[in-house]
Design a protein around this motif. Structure first.
Motif, PDB file in Angstrom:
ATOM      1  N   ARG A  12       0.811  -1.350  -0.089  1.00  0.00           N
ATOM      2  CA  ARG A  12       0.084   0.086  -0.092  1.00  0.00           C
ATOM      3  C   ARG A  12       0.937   1.353   0.059  1.00  0.00           C
ATOM      4  O   ARG A  12       0.256   2.435  -0.357  1.00  0.00           O
ATOM      5  CB  ARG A  12      -0.867   0.052   1.247  1.00  0.00           C
ATOM      6  CG  ARG A  12      -0.267   0.142   2.623  1.00  0.00           C
ATOM      7  CD  ARG A  12      -1.311   0.123   3.698  1.00  0.00           C
ATOM      8  NE  ARG A  12      -1.549  -1.471   3.845  1.00  0.00           N
ATOM      9  CZ  ARG A  12      -0.940  -2.324   4.659  1.00  0.00           C
ATOM     10  NH1 ARG A  12       0.111  -2.045   5.192  1.00  0.00           N
ATOM     11  NH2 ARG A  12      -1.404  -3.568   4.690  1.00  0.00           N
ATOM     12  N   ASP A  13       1.933   1.170   0.469  1.00  0.00           N
ATOM     13  CA  ASP A  13       2.703   2.325   0.820  1.00  0.00           C
ATOM     14  C   ASP A  13       3.514   2.647  -0.511  1.00  0.00           C
ATOM     15  O   ASP A  13       4.499   3.812  -0.688  1.00  0.00           O
ATOM     16  CB  ASP A  13       3.745   2.415   1.956  1.00  0.00           C
ATOM     17  CG  ASP A  13       2.869   2.309   3.174  1.00  0.00           C
ATOM     18  OD1 ASP A  13       1.939   2.857   3.151  1.00  0.00           O
ATOM     19  OD2 ASP A  13       3.651   1.708   4.134  1.00  0.00           O
ATOM     20  N   PHE A  14       3.635   1.826  -1.521  1.00  0.00           N
ATOM     21  CA  PHE A  14       4.352   2.048  -2.793  1.00  0.00           C
ATOM     22  C   PHE A  14       3.797   2.303  -4.110  1.00  0.00           C
ATOM     23  O   PHE A  14       2.664   1.639  -4.145  1.00  0.00           O
ATOM     24  CB  PHE A  14       5.313   0.910  -2.741  1.00  0.00           C
ATOM     25  CG  PHE A  14       5.807   0.364  -1.717  1.00  0.00           C
ATOM     26  CD1 PHE A  14       6.584   1.285  -0.871  1.00  0.00           C
ATOM     27  CD2 PHE A  14       5.687  -1.009  -1.329  1.00  0.00           C
ATOM     28  CE1 PHE A  14       6.776   0.809   0.393  1.00  0.00           C
ATOM     29  CE2 PHE A  14       6.197  -1.274   0.207  1.00  0.00           C
ATOM     30  CZ  PHE A  14       6.812  -0.488   0.939  1.00  0.00           C
ATOM     31  N   PRO A  15       4.063   2.986  -5.013  1.00  0.00           N
ATOM     32  CA  PRO A  15       3.255   3.160  -6.252  1.00  0.00           C
ATOM     33  C   PRO A  15       3.525   1.702  -6.901  1.00  0.00           C
ATOM     34  O   PRO A  15       4.265   0.939  -6.714  1.00  0.00           O
ATOM     35  CB  PRO A  15       3.956   4.275  -6.988  1.00  0.00           C
ATOM     36  CG  PRO A  15       5.365   4.126  -6.534  1.00  0.00           C
ATOM     37  CD  PRO A  15       5.291   3.832  -4.925  1.00  0.00           C
ATOM     38  N   ASP A  16       2.603   1.587  -7.941  1.00  0.00           N
ATOM     39  CA  ASP A  16       2.747   0.284  -8.844  1.00  0.00           C
ATOM     40  C   ASP A  16       3.970   0.405  -9.565  1.00  0.00           C
ATOM     41  O   ASP A  16       4.536   1.321  -9.886  1.00  0.00           O
ATOM     42  CB  ASP A  16       1.676   0.054  -9.718  1.00  0.00           C
ATOM     43  CG  ASP A  16       0.152  -0.192  -9.148  1.00  0.00           C
ATOM     44  OD1 ASP A  16       0.278  -0.629  -8.022  1.00  0.00           O
ATOM     45  OD2 ASP A  16      -0.910   0.183  -9.991  1.00  0.00           O
ATOM     46  N   PRO A  17       4.869  -0.879  -9.609  1.00  0.00           N
ATOM     47  CA  PRO A  17       5.853  -0.749 -10.668  1.00  0.00           C
ATOM     48  C   PRO A  17       5.682  -0.215 -12.085  1.00  0.00           C
ATOM     49  O   PRO A  17       4.689  -0.368 -12.637  1.00  0.00           O
ATOM     50  CB  PRO A  17       6.325  -2.239 -10.694  1.00  0.00           C
ATOM     51  CG  PRO A  17       5.411  -3.092  -9.638  1.00  0.00           C
ATOM     52  CD  PRO A  17       4.475  -2.113  -9.489  1.00  0.00           C
ATOM     53  N   ASP A  18       6.610   0.765 -12.665  1.00  0.00           N
ATOM     54  CA  ASP A  18       6.808   0.939 -14.028  1.00  0.00           C
ATOM     55  C   ASP A  18       7.152  -0.296 -14.690  1.00  0.00           C
ATOM     56  O   ASP A  18       6.894  -0.181 -15.879  1.00  0.00           O
ATOM     57  CB  ASP A  18       7.531   2.255 -14.017  1.00  0.00           C
ATOM     58  CG  ASP A  18       6.757   3.365 -13.277  1.00  0.00           C
ATOM     59  OD1 ASP A  18       5.770   3.657 -13.301  1.00  0.00           O
ATOM     60  OD2 ASP A  18       7.375   3.741 -11.940  1.00  0.00           O
ATOM     61  N   LEU A  19       8.344  -0.681 -14.212  1.00  0.00           N
ATOM     62  CA  LEU A  19       9.042  -1.748 -14.871  1.00  0.00           C
ATOM     63  C   LEU A  19       9.309  -2.987 -14.139  1.00  0.00           C
ATOM     64  O   LEU A  19       9.359  -2.923 -12.915  1.00  0.00           O
ATOM     65  CB  LEU A  19      10.371  -0.894 -15.384  1.00  0.00           C
ATOM     66  CG  LEU A  19      11.416  -1.999 -15.837  1.00  0.00           C
ATOM     67  CD1 LEU A  19      10.969  -2.481 -17.258  1.00  0.00           C
ATOM     68  CD2 LEU A  19      12.810  -1.306 -16.356  1.00  0.00           C
TER      69      LEU A  19
END
Ligand code: IPE
Ligand code: IPE
Ligand code: MG
Length: 279
Positions: free
Chosen positions: A190-197
């Motif tokens: 929850r504390d992290f944005p979705d991975p871009d890569l």
């Protein structure tokens, strides 16, 4: 962009990458192929895991230098508990040793350590070392390094549903409040944005129960290198490849280049997040 092999100082190649496009804010890696790397050299599988720690050190350092904000490393899956007892035990010893050996260096490099997964299933000494590292580095402002340990995407989602059920029963949560953002907020990530890569090494074309909710719109990069041979040169290749992609998030190309009323062009991910949170 042609990438020369990084030698002695690879600062120029890093500068080139920063100038040539966006550096992914969040990179997630399925570190695979340790056993095959060792087998190919007539060594026991654990030798591959050991050499894999050197790759982790190199990739963490390079990500920090490039300004990547989050790096999630899939280090041990829920399903990996099914491996022979001897290998699981050696992996846990190696994890403990790596945490002990690397803690000071990570701290000096301003890394903030985090973990996702069913941490309570790890041996007590590993849990203690991990929590100690997380505590020690909690105020650091550099790269956030997230270790996925005893983690699987289905474990994460099952856990989230179970906690949502408890909250609905106790009246904290109402059915009408269930949105994609709310589900995201119940996940361990929850504390992290979705991975871009999302990078997977060793050429395997599967997700192996990693961040199945979070990678809905991640760009995928499959490297043929086994994890112990995946170093910053290969990382730079994956980022250069990422920079050549057009992330459309379901839209058409023209929309990505138009401006919002503020005049600020809205990047693909921001548009996606906005549209995903619409009722
Ligand atoms: C990845 O390497 C490390 C872990 C899953 C813990 P593997 O151990 O899966 O190596 P291969 O895929 O068998 O070569
Ligand atoms: C995925 O690798 C898990 C980790 C890298 C920790 P595996 O080697 O366990 O995946 P499969 O079994 O080949 O799908
Ligand atoms: Mg494997």
């Amino acid at each position: 962009m042609a990438l020369e092999k990084a030698t002695g100082s690879d600062r120029p190649i890093q500068d080139q990458l920063v100038k040539s496009g966006d550096i992914p804010r969040h990179i997630a890696i399925i570190m695979d192929g340790n056993g095959r790397w060792a087998q190919k050299r007539g060594l026991p599988r654990i030798a591959g895991h050991r050499e894999g720690v050197n790759s982790v050190r190199d990739i963490v350092e390079a990500c920090g230098q490039l300004g990547v904000r989050y790096l999630t490393l899939y280090a041990f899956s829920t399903e990996n508990w099914k491996r022979p007892r001897e290998e699981v035990s050696l992996l846990m010893r190696l994890l403990l040793k790596a945490l002990r050996d690397e803690k000071d260096r990570l701290h000096q490099n301003e890394v903030q350590l985090k973990a996702v997964g069913d941490i309570s299933t790890l041996p007590q000494d590993v849990q203690d070392e991990l929590l100690d590292g997380i505590e020690k580095m909690k105020n650091n402002k550099g790269l956030t390094l997230i270790l996925a340990l005893s983690y699987s995407g289905r474990w994460d989602i099952t856990n989230a549903i179970s906690r949502m059920y408890d909250d609905i029963r106790s009246g904290v949560l109402k059915k009408e409040q269930i949105t994609q953002d709310l589900i995201t907020s119940y996940l361990s990530t929850r504390d992290f944005p979705d991975p871009d890569l999302l990078v997977r090494t060793s050429g395997e074309l599967r997700i192996s129960n990693f961040l199945i909710w979070q990678i809905a719109y991640s760009e995928l990069f499959i490297s043929q290198e086994y994890w112990p041979s995946f170093r910053r040169t290969q990382l730079y290749e994956s980022i250069a490849d990422f920079q050549r992609r057009e992330r459309r998030f379901g839209m058409v190309s023209e929309q990505l280049h138009s401006s919002e009323p503020t005049g600020e062009p809205l990047r693909g991910m921001e548009r996606f997040v906005k549209s995903a949170s619409k009722p």
